[in-house]
Design a protein around this motif. Sequence first.
Motif, PDB file in Angstrom:
ATOM      1  N   LEU A  90       1.177  -0.987  -0.247  1.00  0.00           N
ATOM      2  CA  LEU A  90      -0.410  -0.053  -0.131  1.00  0.00           C
ATOM      3  C   LEU A  90       0.575   1.350   0.500  1.00  0.00           C
ATOM      4  O   LEU A  90       0.991   2.021  -0.445  1.00  0.00           O
ATOM      5  CB  LEU A  90      -1.015   0.002   1.524  1.00  0.00           C
ATOM      6  CG  LEU A  90      -2.282  -0.646   0.717  1.00  0.00           C
ATOM      7  CD1 LEU A  90      -2.401  -1.004   2.396  1.00  0.00           C
ATOM      8  CD2 LEU A  90      -3.259  -0.675  -0.355  1.00  0.00           C
ATOM      9  N   ASN A  91       2.211   0.906   0.870  1.00  0.00           N
ATOM     10  CA  ASN A  91       2.729   1.920   0.655  1.00  0.00           C
ATOM     11  C   ASN A  91       3.319   2.751  -0.758  1.00  0.00           C
ATOM     12  O   ASN A  91       3.688   3.835  -1.063  1.00  0.00           O
ATOM     13  CB  ASN A  91       3.805   2.366   2.177  1.00  0.00           C
ATOM     14  CG  ASN A  91       4.116   3.187   2.208  1.00  0.00           C
ATOM     15  OD1 ASN A  91       4.079   4.291   2.362  1.00  0.00           O
ATOM     16  ND2 ASN A  91       6.406   3.253   2.345  1.00  0.00           N
ATOM     17  N   GLU A  92       4.029   1.237  -1.360  1.00  0.00           N
ATOM     18  CA  GLU A  92       4.143   1.726  -2.503  1.00  0.00           C
ATOM     19  C   GLU A  92       3.522   2.814  -4.149  1.00  0.00           C
ATOM     20  O   GLU A  92       3.723   3.063  -4.194  1.00  0.00           O
ATOM     21  CB  GLU A  92       5.158   0.609  -3.082  1.00  0.00           C
ATOM     22  CG  GLU A  92       6.226   0.031  -2.583  1.00  0.00           C
ATOM     23  CD  GLU A  92       7.104   0.631  -2.462  1.00  0.00           C
ATOM     24  OE1 GLU A  92       7.531   1.471  -3.658  1.00  0.00           O
ATOM     25  OE2 GLU A  92       8.224   1.008  -1.532  1.00  0.00           O
ATOM     26  N   HIS A  93       2.132   1.667  -3.760  1.00  0.00           N
ATOM     27  CA  HIS A  93       1.081   2.470  -4.276  1.00  0.00           C
ATOM     28  C   HIS A  93       0.809   4.000  -4.304  1.00  0.00           C
ATOM     29  O   HIS A  93       0.681   4.541  -5.407  1.00  0.00           O
ATOM     30  CB  HIS A  93       0.175   1.821  -4.307  1.00  0.00           C
ATOM     31  CG  HIS A  93      -1.522   2.583  -4.800  1.00  0.00           C
ATOM     32  ND1 HIS A  93      -1.194   2.066  -6.295  1.00  0.00           N
ATOM     33  CD2 HIS A  93      -2.358   2.106  -5.048  1.00  0.00           C
ATOM     34  CE1 HIS A  93      -2.638   3.408  -6.994  1.00  0.00           C
ATOM     35  NE2 HIS A  93      -2.916   3.012  -5.772  1.00  0.00           N
ATOM     36  N   PHE A  94       0.805   3.908  -3.116  1.00  0.00           N
ATOM     37  CA  PHE A  94       0.555   5.706  -2.635  1.00  0.00           C
ATOM     38  C   PHE A  94       1.639   6.684  -3.270  1.00  0.00           C
ATOM     39  O   PHE A  94       1.165   7.755  -3.112  1.00  0.00           O
ATOM     40  CB  PHE A  94       0.403   5.919  -0.840  1.00  0.00           C
ATOM     41  CG  PHE A  94       0.128   6.905  -0.274  1.00  0.00           C
ATOM     42  CD1 PHE A  94      -1.553   7.437  -0.834  1.00  0.00           C
ATOM     43  CD2 PHE A  94       1.004   7.661   0.446  1.00  0.00           C
ATOM     44  CE1 PHE A  94      -1.905   9.111  -0.180  1.00  0.00           C
ATOM     45  CE2 PHE A  94       0.451   9.031   1.259  1.00  0.00           C
ATOM     46  CZ  PHE A  94      -0.586   9.234   0.821  1.00  0.00           C
ATOM     47  N   LYS A  95       2.371   6.352  -2.724  1.00  0.00           N
ATOM     48  CA  LYS A  95       4.273   7.424  -3.481  1.00  0.00           C
ATOM     49  C   LYS A  95       3.807   7.255  -4.476  1.00  0.00           C
ATOM     50  O   LYS A  95       4.549   8.803  -4.446  1.00  0.00           O
ATOM     51  CB  LYS A  95       5.209   6.181  -2.651  1.00  0.00           C
ATOM     52  CG  LYS A  95       5.424   6.547  -1.287  1.00  0.00           C
ATOM     53  CD  LYS A  95       7.229   5.564  -1.220  1.00  0.00           C
ATOM     54  CE  LYS A  95       7.981   5.974   0.461  1.00  0.00           C
ATOM     55  NZ  LYS A  95       8.563   5.078  -0.141  1.00  0.00           N
ATOM     56  N   ALA A  96       3.261   6.108  -5.489  1.00  0.00           N
ATOM     57  CA  ALA A  96       3.665   6.432  -6.647  1.00  0.00           C
ATOM     58  C   ALA A  96       2.132   8.090  -7.175  1.00  0.00           C
ATOM     59  O   ALA A  96       2.213   8.738  -7.954  1.00  0.00           O
ATOM     60  CB  ALA A  96       2.339   5.091  -6.950  1.00  0.00           C
ATOM     61  N   LYS A  97       1.170   7.469  -6.529  1.00  0.00           N
ATOM     62  CA  LYS A  97       0.299   8.282  -6.815  1.00  0.00           C
ATOM     63  C   LYS A  97       0.326   9.356  -5.863  1.00  0.00           C
ATOM     64  O   LYS A  97      -0.347  10.706  -6.588  1.00  0.00           O
ATOM     65  CB  LYS A  97      -1.103   8.112  -5.303  1.00  0.00           C
ATOM     66  CG  LYS A  97      -2.451   8.900  -5.060  1.00  0.00           C
ATOM     67  CD  LYS A  97      -3.330   7.930  -4.868  1.00  0.00           C
ATOM     68  CE  LYS A  97      -5.058   9.051  -5.138  1.00  0.00           C
ATOM     69  NZ  LYS A  97      -6.360   8.596  -3.879  1.00  0.00           N
ATOM     70  N   LEU A  98       1.033   9.812  -4.864  1.00  0.00           N
ATOM     71  CA  LEU A  98       1.246  11.537  -5.072  1.00  0.00           C
ATOM     72  C   LEU A  98       3.025  11.956  -5.880  1.00  0.00           C
ATOM     73  O   LEU A  98       2.157  12.861  -5.785  1.00  0.00           O
ATOM     74  CB  LEU A  98       2.549  10.904  -3.550  1.00  0.00           C
ATOM     75  CG  LEU A  98       1.950  10.443  -2.326  1.00  0.00           C
ATOM     76  CD1 LEU A  98       2.997  10.809  -0.895  1.00  0.00           C
ATOM     77  CD2 LEU A  98       0.802  12.246  -1.641  1.00  0.00           C
TER      78      LEU A  98
END
Length: 402
Positions: A90-98
């Motif tokens: 989830l953290n990797e996905h959230f970084k991409a969204k940022l």
Amino acid sequence: MSITHKRIRKPTLKGMAAFDEKVVNFEKRLSARYGEISLLLKKDVSTDVSVTSLNNLDENIKASYEEYLSLAKVYSDFLIASNTEKSLRLNEHFKAKLVELDKEISGFADIVQKTKQQILEQLMKGSHVSSDKSSVKSSKVSAKKSSVKGSHVSSKSSKTIEILTAKYAEAQVAKTNAQYAEEEATLLKQKAQLEHQTKIATADNVRKLTELESDLNVLSLKKAAAAAQAEVDALERMSHRDNESMVDVSVKDLNLQKLPDTNTEDKVTGFLNQIQNVAPETSSEQKFPVSETLTNYILKKELVFSRVTSFNDSAETYQSWKSSFKQVTSELSVNPPEEIDLLIKWLGPDSKKHALSLKSAYRKDPRLGLQKIWERLDERYGSPEIVHKIIMKKLRISKAVK
């Protein structure tokens, strides 16, 4: 530089449920912030002819984005601290969204900046055109109309110049704000880089802490092994010392240390006569009692140790095990350090940890350390509350069976 991460956790069902609940809460709050930013980004700036409104729009976007980043940092730290496969994914996905959101905001900021520039250019061109038109018009009017009307036209021209001057000043303010915005963006990037380096340093410290904990566990196991070996050596020395003392007693009983103070022939003759008189008694009355005593001692020691069983870390059997252990140590007359070593040997896996910890804490005072170990064991396995809890549990089980 490679970073050694902590071992990934495997949460329980209860822990996973709590984690999912927090994730849903974070995503709701982030979604609300993201919605505010999206509404601002969807605004059509091409229809806006005011630099002031564009500046207000830019400031609103920055304020909303800063709130979003602040909440995003808390969410990312929570995912990293959870350290599960799901949280890291989830953290990797959230970084991409940022990253995508940052690109959108940067692109929109460029559009706003270009629009401001176009408005300023149009204002500057309009100022020159209005100035030329008003000069031509004033010359024609002055030739055709009276001086009063010429005075009225001159008044209108001055008002137009005041408006253009105000617009020009507003444009200069916007230009200055744009310069400071670029500096602010540079500082924000530096801040993000420092936060990233801090996270790396924190991960390195966590790795070192994990390695130290592993070394402490290894040292604890080595200490337990050394204690067991010391116990074996002590028992062997006790057995050897007891055997030597019994042999010394048998030799003293022979009374062969002092020979008659006579000449050589008398000494030899007296010694042979004494040997002939004593030898039968030694073989029949003293050798057999000594060997029998030694055998009985060894058998008694083995019998005493056979009565000791390992503690199963159950409060139900604690009192009986403690009574048996105390009786054995009393019969062997062991000192506090030896009793601590025997405790470590015969305690269960969980209770042994307490004994090892207290032994290390009171290594300079074994007597006090032994007292603290028994107090800790009594508290965890022999307190009245625990015994009452076990009795009530048995009663519930018996009622359920009936």
